[in-house]
Scaffold this active site. Structure first.
Site, short mmCIF file in Angstrom:
data_model
loop_
_atom_site.label_atom_id
_atom_site.label_comp_id
_atom_site.label_asym_id
_atom_site.label_seq_id
_atom_site.Cartn_x
_atom_site.Cartn_y
_atom_site.Cartn_z
N PRO A 14 0.79 -1.23 0.00
CA PRO A 14 0.00 0.00 0.00
C PRO A 14 0.83 1.28 0.00
O PRO A 14 1.81 1.40 0.74
CB PRO A 14 -0.81 -0.11 1.30
CG PRO A 14 -0.92 -1.56 1.54
CD PRO A 14 0.35 -2.18 1.01
N ASN A 15 0.40 2.20 -0.83
CA ASN A 15 0.93 3.57 -0.93
C ASN A 15 2.29 3.66 -1.62
O ASN A 15 2.78 4.77 -1.86
CB ASN A 15 1.00 4.24 0.46
CG ASN A 15 -0.38 4.38 1.07
OD1 ASN A 15 -1.27 4.95 0.46
ND2 ASN A 15 -0.57 3.82 2.26
N ARG A 22 5.11 11.08 -2.48
CA ARG A 22 4.61 10.91 -1.12
C ARG A 22 5.74 11.18 -0.11
O ARG A 22 6.77 10.50 -0.14
CB ARG A 22 4.15 9.46 -1.01
CG ARG A 22 3.89 8.97 0.37
CD ARG A 22 3.85 7.45 0.40
NE ARG A 22 3.53 6.98 1.72
CZ ARG A 22 3.86 5.79 2.18
NH1 ARG A 22 4.51 4.92 1.41
NH2 ARG A 22 3.54 5.43 3.39
N TYR A 27 10.74 9.31 2.08
CA TYR A 27 10.87 8.21 1.11
C TYR A 27 11.67 8.56 -0.14
O TYR A 27 11.86 7.71 -1.01
CB TYR A 27 9.47 7.70 0.72
CG TYR A 27 8.68 7.20 1.93
CD1 TYR A 27 9.12 6.09 2.65
CD2 TYR A 27 7.52 7.84 2.35
CE1 TYR A 27 8.42 5.64 3.77
CE2 TYR A 27 6.81 7.39 3.46
CZ TYR A 27 7.27 6.30 4.16
OH TYR A 27 6.58 5.86 5.26
N ASN A 78 8.44 -4.91 -0.18
CA ASN A 78 8.22 -3.79 0.73
C ASN A 78 6.72 -3.80 1.00
O ASN A 78 5.93 -3.39 0.14
CB ASN A 78 8.65 -2.46 0.13
CG ASN A 78 8.48 -1.32 1.13
OD1 ASN A 78 7.78 -1.46 2.13
ND2 ASN A 78 9.12 -0.19 0.85
N ALA A 81 2.76 -0.37 5.15
CA ALA A 81 2.26 -0.47 6.52
C ALA A 81 1.82 -1.88 6.90
O ALA A 81 1.73 -2.21 8.09
CB ALA A 81 1.11 0.52 6.72
N ASP A 91 1.45 -15.26 6.80
CA ASP A 91 1.10 -16.67 6.59
C ASP A 91 1.41 -17.09 5.16
O ASP A 91 1.87 -18.21 4.91
CB ASP A 91 -0.39 -16.91 6.89
CG ASP A 91 -0.69 -16.89 8.38
OD1 ASP A 91 0.27 -16.91 9.18
OD2 ASP A 91 -1.88 -16.85 8.74
N GLU A 102 12.83 -8.50 3.01
CA GLU A 102 11.90 -7.40 3.28
C GLU A 102 12.68 -6.09 3.25
O GLU A 102 13.74 -5.99 3.88
CB GLU A 102 11.27 -7.61 4.67
CG GLU A 102 10.32 -6.52 5.10
CD GLU A 102 9.69 -6.81 6.47
OE1 GLU A 102 9.94 -7.89 7.06
OE2 GLU A 102 8.95 -5.93 6.96
N HIS A 104 12.53 -1.84 3.72
CA HIS A 104 11.87 -0.59 4.10
C HIS A 104 12.80 0.55 3.75
O HIS A 104 13.98 0.55 4.15
CB HIS A 104 11.53 -0.56 5.59
CG HIS A 104 10.49 -1.58 5.95
ND1 HIS A 104 9.17 -1.40 5.65
CD2 HIS A 104 10.60 -2.81 6.49
CE1 HIS A 104 8.49 -2.46 6.03
NE2 HIS A 104 9.34 -3.35 6.54
N ILE A 105 12.28 1.49 3.03
CA ILE A 105 13.08 2.63 2.58
C ILE A 105 13.53 3.47 3.79
O ILE A 105 14.68 3.87 3.89
CB ILE A 105 12.24 3.50 1.61
CG1 ILE A 105 11.88 2.68 0.36
CG2 ILE A 105 12.95 4.78 1.25
CD1 ILE A 105 10.77 3.28 -0.47
N SER A 106 12.59 3.71 4.69
CA SER A 106 12.89 4.50 5.89
C SER A 106 13.36 3.57 7.00
O SER A 106 13.12 2.36 6.96
CB SER A 106 11.65 5.26 6.33
OG SER A 106 10.63 4.35 6.73
N ARG A 111 11.20 5.54 13.95
CA ARG A 111 9.95 6.29 13.71
C ARG A 111 8.91 5.97 14.79
O ARG A 111 9.26 5.58 15.89
CB ARG A 111 9.47 6.00 12.29
CG ARG A 111 10.49 6.42 11.22
CD ARG A 111 9.98 6.16 9.83
NE ARG A 111 8.80 6.95 9.52
CZ ARG A 111 8.01 6.72 8.48
NH1 ARG A 111 8.29 5.72 7.64
NH2 ARG A 111 6.95 7.47 8.26
N ARG A 115 5.40 1.43 14.16
CA ARG A 115 6.26 0.88 13.11
C ARG A 115 7.35 -0.06 13.66
O ARG A 115 8.12 -0.62 12.91
CB ARG A 115 6.91 2.01 12.30
CG ARG A 115 5.91 2.87 11.56
CD ARG A 115 6.61 3.87 10.65
NE ARG A 115 5.79 5.03 10.44
CZ ARG A 115 4.86 5.16 9.48
NH1 ARG A 115 4.66 4.19 8.62
NH2 ARG A 115 4.14 6.27 9.37
#
Ligand code: DQA
Length: 168
Positions: A14-15, A22, A27, A78, A81, A91, A102, A104-106, A111, A115
């Site tokens: 998402p996003n 954004r 990001y 990625n 959220a 699962d 996995e 994550h950019i940030s 944060r 998170r």
């Protein structure tokens, strides 16, 4: 039976379709298209393709992973959220026997409190957080390197995928 070149599966949640516009201070300014093409350029050097999907819906991500995950060399995800509460995603990845990184950019650990929980941690090979969009390329490099190492070690499944393509 269709044969396909070996491929990495790149999944964004998402996003992440909004990457580049954004919250650029968090990001960055690279778009998702930029990210995908940079991962492709890494994979191309190994003769590997990249299948890329983005969805804002958890169920659709599960469908994509079920459909394209098992025959992939490895998965870069990625989850956005969903990383913090997406149990059906967890699962699903637990059920797919392919190495998964996995990204994550940030740096989610620096944060908000919500998170700090990463629900996929137990089912992924590793996590890259806080290194910006470079994290995607580093994840690709890792998966490509272990695929090559798999051939050297006589990993029949990895070798089949790297040489001659996977039958599916
Ligand atoms: C993110 C971090 C998540 O907490 C957030 O919800 C995102 C992006 C990252 O790449 O840093 O959508 O996954």
């Amino acid at each position: 039976m269709i044969t396909k070149s070996p491929y990495l599966l790149l999944v964004n949640g998402p996003n992440l379709n909004r990457l580049g516009v954004r919250e650029p201070e968090i990001y960055g300014t690279e778009s998702l298209i930029d990210v995908v093409s940079s991962v492709r350029s890494v994979a191309t050097e190994y003769g590997v393709e990249v299948d890329s999907f983005q969805s804002n819906h958890e169920g659709e991500l599960v469908d994509i992973l079920q459909q394209h995950g098992p025959a992939s060399l490895g998965i870069i995800i990625n989850p956005g959220a969903l990383a913090h509460y997406g149990y059906s995603l967890r699962d699903c990845l637990a059920d797919i026997d392919r190495p998964t990184v996995e990204v994550h950019i940030s740096n989610v650990h620096q944060r908000e409190a919500f998170r700090q929980q990463l629900v996929l941690s137990g089912v992924v090979r590793g996590q890259i957080v806080g290194l910006g969009t470079l994290g995607y390329r580093l994840a690709a490099l890792y998966l490509l390197q272990i695929a090559v190492a798999g051939i050297a070690k006589g990993d029949v499944r990895g070798a089949e995928m790297m040489q001659g393509g996977e039958k599916r």
